[in-house]
Design a protein around this motif. Structure first.
Motif, PDB file in Angstrom:
ATOM      1  N   ASN A 142       7.794  13.187   4.594  1.00  0.00           N
ATOM      2  CA  ASN A 142       8.044  12.011   4.154  1.00  0.00           C
ATOM      3  C   ASN A 142       7.068  11.590   2.959  1.00  0.00           C
ATOM      4  OD1 ASN A 142       9.481   9.205   3.986  1.00  0.00           O
ATOM      5  ND2 ASN A 142       7.517   8.545   5.085  1.00  0.00           N
ATOM      6  N   MET A 143       5.969  11.705   3.004  1.00  0.00           N
ATOM      7  CA  MET A 143       4.742  11.323   2.259  1.00  0.00           C
ATOM      8  C   MET A 143       4.934  12.172   1.127  1.00  0.00           C
ATOM      9  SD  MET A 143       1.505  10.015   4.115  1.00  0.00           S
ATOM     10  CE  MET A 143       1.372  11.500   5.339  1.00  0.00           C
ATOM     11  N   LEU A 189       0.747  -1.148   0.002  1.00  0.00           N
ATOM     12  CA  LEU A 189       0.199   0.019  -0.067  1.00  0.00           C
ATOM     13  C   LEU A 189       0.897   1.184   0.040  1.00  0.00           C
ATOM     14  CD1 LEU A 189      -2.972   1.113   0.324  1.00  0.00           C
ATOM     15  CD2 LEU A 189      -2.678   1.145   2.627  1.00  0.00           C
ATOM     16  N   LYS A 190       0.732   2.065  -0.952  1.00  0.00           N
ATOM     17  CA  LYS A 190       1.578   3.233  -1.220  1.00  0.00           C
ATOM     18  C   LYS A 190       0.943   4.226  -0.328  1.00  0.00           C
ATOM     19  CE  LYS A 190       3.156   6.671  -4.523  1.00  0.00           C
ATOM     20  NZ  LYS A 190       2.797   7.272  -6.004  1.00  0.00           N
ATOM     21  N   LYS A 191       1.814   5.271   0.398  1.00  0.00           N
ATOM     22  CA  LYS A 191       1.401   6.388   1.087  1.00  0.00           C
ATOM     23  C   LYS A 191       1.563   7.379   0.227  1.00  0.00           C
ATOM     24  CE  LYS A 191       3.913   5.489   4.811  1.00  0.00           C
ATOM     25  NZ  LYS A 191       4.683   5.832   6.048  1.00  0.00           N
ATOM     26  N   PRO A 192       0.598   8.575   0.160  1.00  0.00           N
ATOM     27  CA  PRO A 192      -0.826   8.656   0.519  1.00  0.00           C
ATOM     28  C   PRO A 192      -1.633   7.361   0.105  1.00  0.00           C
ATOM     29  CG  PRO A 192      -0.879  10.121  -0.910  1.00  0.00           C
ATOM     30  CD  PRO A 192       0.750   9.604  -0.952  1.00  0.00           C
ATOM     31  N   PHE A 193      -2.776   7.053   1.153  1.00  0.00           N
ATOM     32  CA  PHE A 193      -3.478   6.255   0.477  1.00  0.00           C
ATOM     33  C   PHE A 193      -4.999   6.415   1.218  1.00  0.00           C
ATOM     34  CE2 PHE A 193      -1.836   4.667   4.514  1.00  0.00           C
ATOM     35  CZ  PHE A 193      -3.040   4.455   5.490  1.00  0.00           C
ATOM     36  N   LEU A 194      -5.779   6.012   0.233  1.00  0.00           N
ATOM     37  CA  LEU A 194      -7.413   6.206   0.605  1.00  0.00           C
ATOM     38  C   LEU A 194      -7.793   4.880   1.507  1.00  0.00           C
ATOM     39  CD1 LEU A 194      -8.921   7.297  -2.827  1.00  0.00           C
ATOM     40  CD2 LEU A 194      -8.741   8.486  -0.731  1.00  0.00           C
ATOM     41  N   PRO A 195      -8.707   5.299   2.644  1.00  0.00           N
ATOM     42  CA  PRO A 195      -9.041   4.078   3.403  1.00  0.00           C
ATOM     43  C   PRO A 195      -9.712   3.026   2.797  1.00  0.00           C
ATOM     44  CG  PRO A 195      -9.918   6.337   4.306  1.00  0.00           C
ATOM     45  CD  PRO A 195      -9.276   6.499   2.891  1.00  0.00           C
ATOM     46  N   GLU A 196     -10.400   3.214   1.548  1.00  0.00           N
ATOM     47  CA  GLU A 196     -10.900   2.310   0.982  1.00  0.00           C
ATOM     48  C   GLU A 196      -9.924   1.115   0.104  1.00  0.00           C
ATOM     49  OE1 GLU A 196     -11.414   5.471   0.553  1.00  0.00           O
ATOM     50  OE2 GLU A 196     -13.592   5.568   0.958  1.00  0.00           O
ATOM     51  N   LYS A 197      -8.811   1.745  -0.166  1.00  0.00           N
ATOM     52  CA  LYS A 197      -7.512   1.094  -0.639  1.00  0.00           C
ATOM     53  C   LYS A 197      -7.266   0.030   0.257  1.00  0.00           C
ATOM     54  CE  LYS A 197      -4.406   0.379  -3.844  1.00  0.00           C
ATOM     55  NZ  LYS A 197      -4.789  -0.207  -5.348  1.00  0.00           N
ATOM     56  N   ILE A 229      -0.554  18.435  -3.024  1.00  0.00           N
ATOM     57  CA  ILE A 229      -1.894  18.506  -3.128  1.00  0.00           C
ATOM     58  C   ILE A 229      -2.891  16.992  -2.836  1.00  0.00           C
ATOM     59  CG2 ILE A 229      -4.057  18.488  -4.635  1.00  0.00           C
ATOM     60  CD1 ILE A 229      -2.375  21.095  -5.819  1.00  0.00           C
ATOM     61  N   GLU A 230      -2.181  16.024  -3.271  1.00  0.00           N
ATOM     62  CA  GLU A 230      -2.552  14.669  -3.212  1.00  0.00           C
ATOM     63  C   GLU A 230      -2.422  14.163  -1.706  1.00  0.00           C
ATOM     64  OE1 GLU A 230      -0.701  11.477  -5.520  1.00  0.00           O
ATOM     65  OE2 GLU A 230      -1.971  10.044  -4.696  1.00  0.00           O
ATOM     66  N   VAL A 231      -1.275  14.594  -1.073  1.00  0.00           N
ATOM     67  CA  VAL A 231      -1.053  14.197   0.392  1.00  0.00           C
ATOM     68  C   VAL A 231      -2.087  14.922   1.109  1.00  0.00           C
ATOM     69  CG1 VAL A 231       0.415  13.940   2.173  1.00  0.00           C
ATOM     70  CG2 VAL A 231       1.551  13.361   0.099  1.00  0.00           C
ATOM     71  N   LEU A 232      -2.263  16.319   0.870  1.00  0.00           N
ATOM     72  CA  LEU A 232      -3.289  16.818   1.979  1.00  0.00           C
ATOM     73  C   LEU A 232      -4.576  16.343   1.750  1.00  0.00           C
ATOM     74  CD1 LEU A 232      -1.704  20.573   1.620  1.00  0.00           C
ATOM     75  CD2 LEU A 232      -1.575  19.022   3.550  1.00  0.00           C
ATOM     76  N   GLU A 233      -4.953  16.090   0.398  1.00  0.00           N
ATOM     77  CA  GLU A 233      -6.229  15.850   0.198  1.00  0.00           C
ATOM     78  C   GLU A 233      -6.566  14.209   0.767  1.00  0.00           C
ATOM     79  OE1 GLU A 233      -7.361  18.402  -3.710  1.00  0.00           O
ATOM     80  OE2 GLU A 233      -7.345  16.067  -3.894  1.00  0.00           O
ATOM     81  N   THR A 234      -5.781  13.430   0.364  1.00  0.00           N
ATOM     82  CA  THR A 234      -5.819  12.011   1.139  1.00  0.00           C
ATOM     83  C   THR A 234      -5.569  11.871   2.301  1.00  0.00           C
ATOM     84  OG1 THR A 234      -4.904  11.458  -1.219  1.00  0.00           O
ATOM     85  CG2 THR A 234      -5.198   9.642   0.155  1.00  0.00           C
ATOM     86  N   MET A 235      -4.785  12.220   2.946  1.00  0.00           N
ATOM     87  CA  MET A 235      -4.455  11.734   4.408  1.00  0.00           C
ATOM     88  C   MET A 235      -4.726  12.927   5.236  1.00  0.00           C
ATOM     89  SD  MET A 235      -2.913   8.826   3.822  1.00  0.00           S
ATOM     90  CE  MET A 235      -1.646   8.324   5.101  1.00  0.00           C
TER      91      MET A 235
END
Lengths: 134, 156
Positions: free
Chosen positions: B105-106, A106-114, B26-32
């Motif tokens: 890190n992310m 699982l690659k970070k960042p990840f969606l909970p659904e993933k 943007i992806e990290v902020l939106e996702t996590m």
């Protein structure tokens, strides 16, 4: 159905995030052990049993790759499914870790659904009890 | 290959690095962090008033570092979102620092995978730093509770 987990990551806030993600997604957790690196994980695994390990890769002392090698060399521990959760997701890296026995990546960042999808595939009897609201 | 977030040199790599750093943040902020940055980033020198700054050094096919900087309140809000705390005041300074390191890190891993999709990298444990004056150019996004900035410098 509840499961016993171990989350291995040198970041305490990431361990907290992963655990909370699973709880909100509705996965029943009987016990969740935590370790800050691979060596600490192995030490704890000598005393407790878990059904699943979620581990980071880049950690001090013993990294995720070292942990996978150690688990694979132990007949008892090699049966525990391991999911790698990491920012490092190059094809070579993923192939290498899957070759060492990781069951999911699982690659970070990840969606909970993933995360839910990967875990449901590895432990089909461990289904979320309810749809969480993030 | 040299790459940084500075524009104006006519280098495709430099433009890509800025675009990829923006996309990564943007992806990290939106996702996590469940945070949607407002449209319109700016490019400037060291962000003034940054209370927290973290640098993640990386090595491998590219060597360099990515840094994140923000004001205290913006990072505390991000930390509260990441940790699922409704009351931001319950977030400790240690937790804010840890979340800032995880954020760096992310974003670093995400940006590198965009810049060199087939590259191999090792990201060192992020460390707190001071965003002092220098030649680095920072990409800054406005958030609801303050700005957040990112900069990346790398060479082969």
């Amino acid at each position: 159905m509840t499961k016993r987990l171990m989350i291995v990551d040198d970041s305490p806030v990431m361990r907290s995030f992963v655990r909370r993600t699973l709880e909100i997604a509705g996965f029943g957790i009987e016990h969740c052990a935590e370790a800050s690196n691979g060596a600490e994980a192995l030490e704890k695994l000598s005393a407790i049993e878990v059904d699943l390990i979620l581990t980071d890769i880049n950690m001090p002392v013993l990294d995720g790759e070292g942990l996978l090698r150690a688990l694979r060399s132990d007949p008892e521990l090699s049966r525990i499914p391991v999911v790698v959760v990491s920012t490092d997701s190059t094809d070579q890296r993923v192939d290498s870790l899957m070759g060492l026995g990781a069951r999911g990546y699982l690659k970070k960042p990840f969606l909970p659904e993933k995360l839910s999808g990967i875990l449901s595939g590895i432990l089909p009897d461990w289904e979320p009890e309810s749809e969480g609201d993030f | 290959m040299n790459t940084n977030t500075e524009t104006g040199a006519g280098s495709g790599t430099q433009v890509t690095a800025r675009a990829e750093c923006e996309a990564a943040l943007i992806e990290v902020l939106e996702t996590m962090f469940f945070e949607l940055p407002a449209d319109g980033s700016t490019l400037a020198g060291a962000p003034p008033g940054a209370a927290i700054a973290v640098t993640a050094a990386f090595s491998g096919d590219l060597n360099g570092s990515l840094s994140i900087a923000s004001g205290f309140w913006a990072m505390r809000r991000l930390a509260a979102s990441f940790l699922g705390r409704e009351d931001e005041s319950t977030v400790t300074e240690a937790e804010i620092r840890q979340v800032a390191c995880e954020l760096a890190n992310m974003v670093c891993g995400n940006a590198l995978s965009r810049i060199e999709p087939h590259g191999r990298f090792r990201i060192a444990t992020p460390e707190l730093c001071m965003p002092g004056p220098g030649s680095r150019r920072w990409i800054t996004f406005p958030l609801e509770s303050g700005d957040i900035s990112v900069t990346l410098e790398a060479g082969s």
